[in-house]
Design an enzyme around this catalytic site. Structure first.
Site, short mmCIF file in Angstrom:
data_model
loop_
_atom_site.label_atom_id
_atom_site.label_comp_id
_atom_site.label_asym_id
_atom_site.label_seq_id
_atom_site.Cartn_x
_atom_site.Cartn_y
_atom_site.Cartn_z
N GLY A 116 -37.91 37.03 52.21
CA GLY A 116 -36.46 36.17 53.05
C GLY A 116 -35.27 37.14 52.28
CB SER B 130 -38.79 41.91 51.85
OG SER B 130 -38.39 40.43 51.87
CG HIS C 199 -44.13 29.39 51.90
ND1 HIS C 199 -42.83 29.61 51.37
CD2 HIS C 199 -44.82 30.86 52.54
CE1 HIS C 199 -42.44 30.69 52.03
NE2 HIS C 199 -43.59 31.12 52.60
#
Length: 248
Positions: free
Chosen positions: A172, A212, A94
């Site tokens: 984010g 998002s 990630h």
């Protein structure tokens, strides 16, 4: 036919009590679905989640793992520890692991290899920073992450890997790549897999989009030709939001 995979990455959120409440609420809402659903709670909540999902269609995932089986590796969690909790998926590479914790492509590759060895299904994350995209290096960066992440992995094993395209600048931040931009990169990823392996393997591979993803944009994202799922962050923390994404 590729079956979409919607995975919720809770990151460093939710204790055991919160986890139980979420699963109770989510299970009451889910019903029949045409997608595979995965939730990835923190390590400390895996046991609680595992117990509650025993008879569920929802799969359990982890957010990270070591490439070692055991030993003097303070703070690490081994694949055997995950398997003991009935974990089936594991997020590897990630962008937050790459950017904040300085994980290298070599270490990420070791984790993918170990996950496949232990029959865990890796979700390999790739994606460019805003600087790299503005410098017109996005495709170069993503291709390198793919090539390095899949190094020494056979075609048979590669078809088990889920690739999650997550533009770093959209995680984010509230910003989202346009569905067309996301699909362009997903198609590029699929073509790269074809170059590395075969067209058949490239057509089998599940490619998610993350960055998002919300109830308001998931349908347009999922309607793209080369996007087969989503790796969802903040919007996976509320059962009502996550179920809207799952039922896009």
């Amino acid at each position: 036919m590729r079956i979409p995979i919607i995975a919720g990455n809770w990151k460093m959120n939710k204790n055991k009590k919160d986890t139980k409440k979420f699963i109770e609420d989510f299970e009451a809402l889910i019903g029949d679905t045409e997608v595979e659903v995965v939730i990835c709670p923190p390590f400390t909540s895996l046991d609680s989640a595992s117990q509650m999902l025993k008879n569920s269609s929802v799969k359990l995932g982890a957010q990270n793992m070591s490439w070692e089986d055991h030993g003097a590796f303070t703070g690490e969690v081994s694949p055997e520890m995950l398997l003991e909790q009935q974990v089936e998926f594991v997020i590897i590479g990630h962008s937050e692991r790459r950017q904040i914790f300085s994980e290298t492509d070599d270490r990420i590759n070791k984790k993918v290899l170990k996950a496949l060895e232990k029959e865990l299904r890796p979700i390999l994350c790739v994606g460019e920073t805003l600087e790299e995209r503005e410098g017109e290096k996005a495709f170069e960066v993503v291709k390198n992450q793919l090539v390095q992440g899949l190094k020494n992995i056979s075609g048979e094993d590669a078809s088990k890997v889920v690739v999650a395209y997550e533009p770093v600048w959209a995680i984010g931040t509230g910003k989202t790549a346009t569905p067309e931009d996301a699909n362009e990169m997903a198609a590029f990823i699929r073509n790269t897999i074809k170059e590395l392996y075969t067209e058949e393997i490239s057509e089998e591979m599940i490619i998610q989009y993350g960055g998002s993803v919300k109830p308001g944009n998931v349908e347009e994202i999922m309607n793209q030709t080369d996007i087969d799922g989503a790796l969802v962050g903040g919007a996976s923390l509320e059962a009502k939001d996550f179920i809207e994404i799952v039922n896009f």
